[in-house]
Motif scaffolding. Sequence first.
Motif, PDB file in Angstrom:
ATOM      1  N   LEU A 158      28.387  18.502 -31.726  1.00 29.67           N
ATOM      2  CA  LEU A 158      28.256  16.982 -31.764  1.00 29.67           C
ATOM      3  C   LEU A 158      26.854  16.667 -31.291  1.00 29.67           C
ATOM      4  O   LEU A 158      26.052  15.969 -31.954  1.00 29.67           O
ATOM      5  N   HIS A 159      26.535  17.265 -30.197  1.00 26.67           N
ATOM      6  CA  HIS A 159      25.057  16.637 -29.433  1.00 26.67           C
ATOM      7  C   HIS A 159      24.020  17.489 -30.475  1.00 26.67           C
ATOM      8  O   HIS A 159      22.970  16.843 -30.867  1.00 26.67           O
ATOM      9  N   VAL A 160      24.134  18.691 -30.976  1.00 26.34           N
ATOM     10  CA  VAL A 160      23.176  19.268 -31.962  1.00 26.34           C
ATOM     11  C   VAL A 160      23.044  18.631 -33.276  1.00 26.34           C
ATOM     12  O   VAL A 160      21.959  18.115 -33.834  1.00 26.34           O
ATOM     13  N   CYS A 161      24.173  18.325 -33.773  1.00 22.68           N
ATOM     14  CA  CYS A 161      24.284  17.268 -35.096  1.00 22.68           C
ATOM     15  C   CYS A 161      23.387  16.006 -34.876  1.00 22.68           C
ATOM     16  O   CYS A 161      22.898  15.373 -35.754  1.00 22.68           O
ATOM     17  N   ALA A 162      23.843  15.388 -33.727  1.00 22.72           N
ATOM     18  CA  ALA A 162      23.138  13.801 -33.481  1.00 22.72           C
ATOM     19  C   ALA A 162      21.818  14.094 -33.300  1.00 22.72           C
ATOM     20  O   ALA A 162      20.987  13.250 -33.799  1.00 22.72           O
ATOM     21  N   ALA A 163      21.222  15.327 -32.755  1.00 19.37           N
ATOM     22  CA  ALA A 163      19.920  15.382 -32.414  1.00 19.37           C
ATOM     23  C   ALA A 163      19.334  15.763 -33.862  1.00 19.37           C
ATOM     24  O   ALA A 163      18.257  14.979 -34.146  1.00 19.37           O
ATOM     25  N   LEU A 164      19.908  16.428 -34.859  1.00 22.82           N
ATOM     26  CA  LEU A 164      19.318  16.545 -36.169  1.00 22.82           C
ATOM     27  C   LEU A 164      19.226  15.366 -36.914  1.00 22.82           C
ATOM     28  O   LEU A 164      18.290  15.105 -37.532  1.00 22.82           O
ATOM     29  N   ASP A 166      19.181  12.369 -35.519  1.00 26.75           N
ATOM     30  CA  ASP A 166      17.988  11.408 -34.882  1.00 26.75           C
ATOM     31  C   ASP A 166      16.522  11.964 -35.393  1.00 26.75           C
ATOM     32  O   ASP A 166      15.817  11.233 -35.719  1.00 26.75           O
ATOM     33  N   GLN A 167      16.536  13.272 -35.539  1.00 23.35           N
ATOM     34  CA  GLN A 167      14.994  13.688 -35.897  1.00 23.35           C
ATOM     35  C   GLN A 167      14.716  12.860 -37.227  1.00 23.35           C
ATOM     36  O   GLN A 167      13.846  12.553 -37.605  1.00 23.35           O
ATOM     37  N   LYS A 168      15.424  13.141 -38.159  1.00 23.57           N
ATOM     38  CA  LYS A 168      15.536  12.303 -39.451  1.00 23.57           C
ATOM     39  C   LYS A 168      15.496  10.989 -39.547  1.00 23.57           C
ATOM     40  O   LYS A 168      14.306  10.394 -40.308  1.00 23.57           O
ATOM     41  N   ILE A 169      16.361  10.395 -38.772  1.00 24.75           N
ATOM     42  CA  ILE A 169      16.162   8.765 -38.772  1.00 24.75           C
ATOM     43  C   ILE A 169      14.947   8.148 -37.932  1.00 24.75           C
ATOM     44  O   ILE A 169      14.532   7.374 -38.395  1.00 24.75           O
ATOM     45  N   ALA A 192      23.491  27.722 -31.237  1.00 30.06           N
ATOM     46  CA  ALA A 192      24.003  27.367 -32.453  1.00 30.06           C
ATOM     47  C   ALA A 192      25.195  28.013 -32.854  1.00 30.06           C
ATOM     48  O   ALA A 192      26.302  27.305 -33.444  1.00 30.06           O
ATOM     49  N   ASN A 193      25.703  29.020 -32.377  1.00 29.68           N
ATOM     50  CA  ASN A 193      26.795  29.780 -32.622  1.00 29.68           C
ATOM     51  C   ASN A 193      27.676  29.440 -31.704  1.00 29.68           C
ATOM     52  O   ASN A 193      28.795  29.927 -31.508  1.00 29.68           O
ATOM     53  N   GLY A 194      27.362  28.306 -30.621  1.00 27.87           N
ATOM     54  CA  GLY A 194      28.197  28.059 -29.494  1.00 27.87           C
ATOM     55  C   GLY A 194      28.563  28.947 -28.254  1.00 27.87           C
ATOM     56  O   GLY A 194      29.389  28.685 -27.425  1.00 27.87           O
ATOM     57  N   ALA A 232      17.616  21.537 -32.805  1.00 26.00           N
ATOM     58  CA  ALA A 232      17.538  20.491 -33.824  1.00 26.00           C
ATOM     59  C   ALA A 232      16.150  20.417 -34.614  1.00 26.00           C
ATOM     60  O   ALA A 232      15.895  20.353 -35.634  1.00 26.00           O
ATOM     61  N   VAL A 233      15.396  20.338 -33.671  1.00 26.50           N
ATOM     62  CA  VAL A 233      13.900  20.072 -34.079  1.00 26.50           C
ATOM     63  C   VAL A 233      13.388  21.356 -34.703  1.00 26.50           C
ATOM     64  O   VAL A 233      12.698  21.479 -35.834  1.00 26.50           O
ATOM     65  N   ALA A 234      13.825  22.562 -34.390  1.00 24.65           N
ATOM     66  CA  ALA A 234      13.518  23.879 -34.935  1.00 24.65           C
ATOM     67  C   ALA A 234      14.057  24.057 -36.470  1.00 24.65           C
ATOM     68  O   ALA A 234      13.501  24.496 -37.356  1.00 24.65           O
ATOM     69  N   ILE A 235      15.194  23.421 -36.493  1.00 25.32           N
ATOM     70  CA  ILE A 235      15.956  23.422 -37.723  1.00 25.32           C
ATOM     71  C   ILE A 235      15.212  22.454 -38.657  1.00 25.32           C
ATOM     72  O   ILE A 235      14.691  22.974 -39.775  1.00 25.32           O
TER      73      ILE A 235
END
Length: 242
Positions: A158-164, A166-169, A192-194, A232-235
């Motif tokens: 959830l945190h990683v996807c929220a950050a992803l 956020d980076q785009k928005i 990323a693999n938990g 997220a930023v790296a992706i």
Amino acid sequence: MISRLEDFSNSVLGADDPLAVWNIATSFFESFGFIGSMYGIRHLQTTPNEKNIRFSNALSDWKTSYMAHKDYERDPLFIYAPQLPSVFFTGVNFLEDHPYLREEDVAVIRRAESFNLTSGIALKMAGGEDGVVRGWNLIGDLSRQEIMSLNDAHGGVLHVCAALADQKISQTVTRPDAYLTNREKECLILLANGQRTAQIANKLNIQSVTVDLHMRNAREKLGARTREQALAVAIVSNLLPL
């Protein structure tokens, strides 16, 4: 975790505009059992502006009340975020965890309760270091134990996807000279693999303190507050293909 993150990442990175990212993100969060999502940006040195807060469609009734009462001026989510962790719980079910709240703060939370919104997970993207507080509040009607269990099971993704999202928005971009070492990339991929710090250390046959060092270096290079945001930023910056 990795397959769900990869699917989300591909969808967000392929989106053409912030509205498309918003729709992808809110639908994704709701798939975990949340009623809806709230995303906000607040500039600490200026008068709060309702235009900087966005609600998913499922929260439209609460949004009407929130705006009518100008709750954006007193929302504890933004006021106290600089002093709170990157992830914290919100809603009436967690009032006992925030004894510092004033009467007017609690009133905002009680009005949300009247719409059966009793708990949430706040994911802080920016905590006021540059005069800006920015983040998500994933909101639902789950019990205290249910939402804590949900966070234990899925908080990382959830945190990683929220950050992803956020980076785009927010159109946040990393420094053009950002460079990650192979070890830093390995640590982020395992995140990323938990995997947690001890598991990453065991997998790479290094000490936990060394993992923390690699994560800290990655955060600093990418201008991220947390390791999840660094991922997220790296992706988003195509520095770390999944």
